[in-house]
Design an enzyme around this catalytic site. Structure first.
Site, PDB file in Angstrom:
ATOM      1  N   THR A  28      19.478  30.101  12.210  1.00 15.19           N
ATOM      2  CA  THR A  28      20.695  30.940  12.202  1.00 15.19           C
ATOM      3  C   THR A  28      21.738  30.383  11.235  1.00 15.19           C
ATOM      4  O   THR A  28      22.470  31.145  10.595  1.00 15.19           O
ATOM      5  CB  THR A  28      21.323  31.065  13.611  1.00 15.19           C
ATOM      6  OG1 THR A  28      21.523  29.760  14.134  1.00 15.19           O
ATOM      7  CG2 THR A  28      20.457  31.873  14.556  1.00 15.19           C
ATOM      8  N   ARG A  36      18.388  36.370  20.561  1.00 14.28           N
ATOM      9  CA  ARG A  36      19.169  36.463  21.791  1.00 14.28           C
ATOM     10  C   ARG A  36      20.626  36.029  21.720  1.00 14.28           C
ATOM     11  O   ARG A  36      21.344  36.135  22.707  1.00 14.28           O
ATOM     12  CB  ARG A  36      18.452  35.697  22.907  1.00 14.28           C
ATOM     13  CG  ARG A  36      17.175  36.416  23.323  1.00 14.28           C
ATOM     14  CD  ARG A  36      16.352  35.681  24.353  1.00 14.28           C
ATOM     15  NE  ARG A  36      15.106  36.400  24.611  1.00 14.28           N
ATOM     16  CZ  ARG A  36      14.038  36.320  23.828  1.00 14.28           C
ATOM     17  NH1 ARG A  36      14.035  35.558  22.764  1.00 14.28           N
ATOM     18  NH2 ARG A  36      12.943  37.025  24.131  1.00 14.28           N
ATOM     19  N   ASP A 106       9.749  32.221   9.040  1.00 12.99           N
ATOM     20  CA  ASP A 106      10.513  32.343   7.791  1.00 12.99           C
ATOM     21  C   ASP A 106      10.158  31.337   6.708  1.00 12.99           C
ATOM     22  O   ASP A 106      10.689  31.413   5.589  1.00 12.99           O
ATOM     23  CB  ASP A 106      12.024  32.272   8.100  1.00 12.99           C
ATOM     24  CG  ASP A 106      12.416  30.988   8.852  1.00 12.99           C
ATOM     25  OD1 ASP A 106      11.739  29.947   8.680  1.00 12.99           O
ATOM     26  OD2 ASP A 106      13.397  31.027   9.614  1.00 12.99           O
ATOM     27  N   HIS A 121       3.667  31.349  15.285  1.00 12.03           N
ATOM     28  CA  HIS A 121       3.727  32.810  15.147  1.00 12.03           C
ATOM     29  C   HIS A 121       3.472  33.292  13.725  1.00 12.03           C
ATOM     30  O   HIS A 121       3.802  34.420  13.386  1.00 12.03           O
ATOM     31  CB  HIS A 121       5.082  33.323  15.664  1.00 12.03           C
ATOM     32  CG  HIS A 121       5.280  33.079  17.138  1.00 12.03           C
ATOM     33  ND1 HIS A 121       6.504  33.000  17.739  1.00 12.03           N
ATOM     34  CD2 HIS A 121       4.375  32.890  18.124  1.00 12.03           C
ATOM     35  CE1 HIS A 121       6.341  32.776  19.030  1.00 12.03           C
ATOM     36  NE2 HIS A 121       5.066  32.695  19.292  1.00 12.03           N
ATOM     37  N   CYS A 129      -4.576  42.833   4.168  1.00 17.89           N
ATOM     38  CA  CYS A 129      -4.900  44.230   4.475  1.00 17.89           C
ATOM     39  C   CYS A 129      -5.540  44.323   5.859  1.00 17.89           C
ATOM     40  O   CYS A 129      -6.447  43.560   6.179  1.00 17.89           O
ATOM     41  CB  CYS A 129      -5.867  44.764   3.415  1.00 17.89           C
ATOM     42  SG  CYS A 129      -6.557  46.374   3.845  1.00 17.89           S
ATOM     43  N   CYS A 132      -9.526  45.808   4.996  1.00 20.83           N
ATOM     44  CA  CYS A 132     -10.546  44.977   4.337  1.00 20.83           C
ATOM     45  C   CYS A 132     -10.222  43.483   4.388  1.00 20.83           C
ATOM     46  O   CYS A 132     -11.005  42.666   3.929  1.00 20.83           O
ATOM     47  CB  CYS A 132     -10.771  45.423   2.897  1.00 20.83           C
ATOM     48  SG  CYS A 132      -9.419  44.970   1.784  1.00 20.83           S
ATOM     49  N   THR A 191      15.836  27.215  20.465  1.00 20.19           N
ATOM     50  CA  THR A 191      14.935  28.177  21.107  1.00 20.19           C
ATOM     51  C   THR A 191      15.394  28.442  22.529  1.00 20.19           C
ATOM     52  O   THR A 191      15.787  27.514  23.247  1.00 20.19           O
ATOM     53  CB  THR A 191      13.462  27.699  21.089  1.00 20.19           C
ATOM     54  OG1 THR A 191      12.691  28.570  21.938  1.00 20.19           O
ATOM     55  CG2 THR A 191      13.295  26.267  21.551  1.00 20.19           C
ATOM     56  N   SER A 192      15.344  29.727  22.914  1.00 16.44           N
ATOM     57  CA  SER A 192      15.739  30.100  24.278  1.00 16.44           C
ATOM     58  C   SER A 192      14.651  29.718  25.279  1.00 16.44           C
ATOM     59  O   SER A 192      14.854  29.793  26.478  1.00 16.44           O
ATOM     60  CB  SER A 192      15.994  31.610  24.337  1.00 16.44           C
ATOM     61  OG  SER A 192      14.803  32.307  23.998  1.00 16.44           O
TER      62      SER A 192
END
Ligand code: CNA
Length: 239
Positions: A28, A36, A106, A121, A129, A132, A191-192
């Site tokens: 942030t 959140r 990011d 993540h 794609c 394919c 992190t929440s």
């Protein structure tokens, strides 16, 4: 200096086996909104909550709306690593930090120079794609109009991120567990701790130097040995 920050600084100074586990709050201060916080994505005007738009079902059903969100909110041009990213990469170079485990997509830890980054993540800096599986230039996906299509087969291109409803990469997850279980100092920040299975990783930590650095309370505050409710960039600039 605040006593708590001094304790964290002492832990860091005395250890060669630190692991960092973080989330959207780490970025942030680089200008990327989290989910959140008050100015996070949950509190902005959007037709659906981010977790709905960022789900596999939604992507399949409405890729146009997905990409509208992706281009408007996930891609933040010009975002640069902040003091937290930079200090973490320095600690790795000094041989003190073993791994960064992140829920972020990011790429800012790598931009700061960190090498051993476990992206639970995935990353919006990779794309492929859906039909394919051919890789696709992320830069093009992140800056195109509408829905990007594969030049080979015409399939819809997607970012290499883990959408809600999808499984985490088991290899990345197992590595993260190993690092966290073996860490002497675990610093959890930005992190929440509300998104599973990632948040559950903290349960694997077996040591007695668990530091939580987060602006707001988390469900794990009472299990931590040290809780610092301050901006993570400011904390890392002092340790
Ligand atoms: P979250 O649920 O939005 O929580 C973020 C937490 O960080 C909140 O508890 C805030 O209080 C805290 N916070 C915000 N700014 C700071 C700061 N400067 N210093 C310290 N704490 C701060 O985000 P989580 O990561 O816990 O949730 C997991 C989701 C969010 C993951 O799936 C991510 O992929 C996803 N996400 C990632 C990004 C990114 O890649 N930068 C951005 C937005 C969302």
């Amino acid at each position: 200096m605040d006593d708590k920050i001094k304790t964290l600084r002492d832990w860091i100074a005395g250890s060669g086996n630190i692991v960092f586990f973080g989330g959207a709050g780490v970025s942030t201060e680089s200008g990327i909104p989290d989910f959140r916080s008050v100015d996070g994505l949950y509190n902005q005007q959007w037709r659906y909550p981010p977790e709905t738009i960022l789900s596999a079902t939604f992507f399949e059903r409405d890729p146009e709306e997905y990409y509208r969100f992706h281009h408007a909110k996930l891609v933040v041009d010009g975002a640069k690593p902040n003091r937290a990213h930079l200090r973490l990469s320095e600690l790795e170079r000094e041989g003190k930090l073993r791994a960064v485990v992140t829920q972020n997509i990011d790429g800012l830890h790598q931009a700061a120079g960190s090498k051993n980054v476990l992206e639970l993540h995935g990353s919006i800096l990779r794309a492929y794609c859906t039909r394919c599986r051919a890789p696709y230039p992320a830069e093009k996906m992140n800056h195109c109009e509408g829905v990007p299509r594969c030049p080979e087969c015409g399939g819809i291109v997607r970012p290499d991120i883990v959408l809600y409803e999808e499984m985490l990469d088991q290899d990345v997850l197992q590595k993260a567990v190993r690092y966290i279980r073996g860490a002497e100092v675990l610093i959890v920040g930005g992190t929440s701790l509300g998104v599973y299975p990632a948040a559950g990783l903290i349960n694997y930590y077996e040591g007695d130097k668990l530091a939580l650095v987060n602006l707001s309370d988390t469900p794990y505050d009472r299990y931590a040995n040290l809780v610092i409710h301050e901006k993570i960039g400011e904390v890392f600039s002092q340790v």
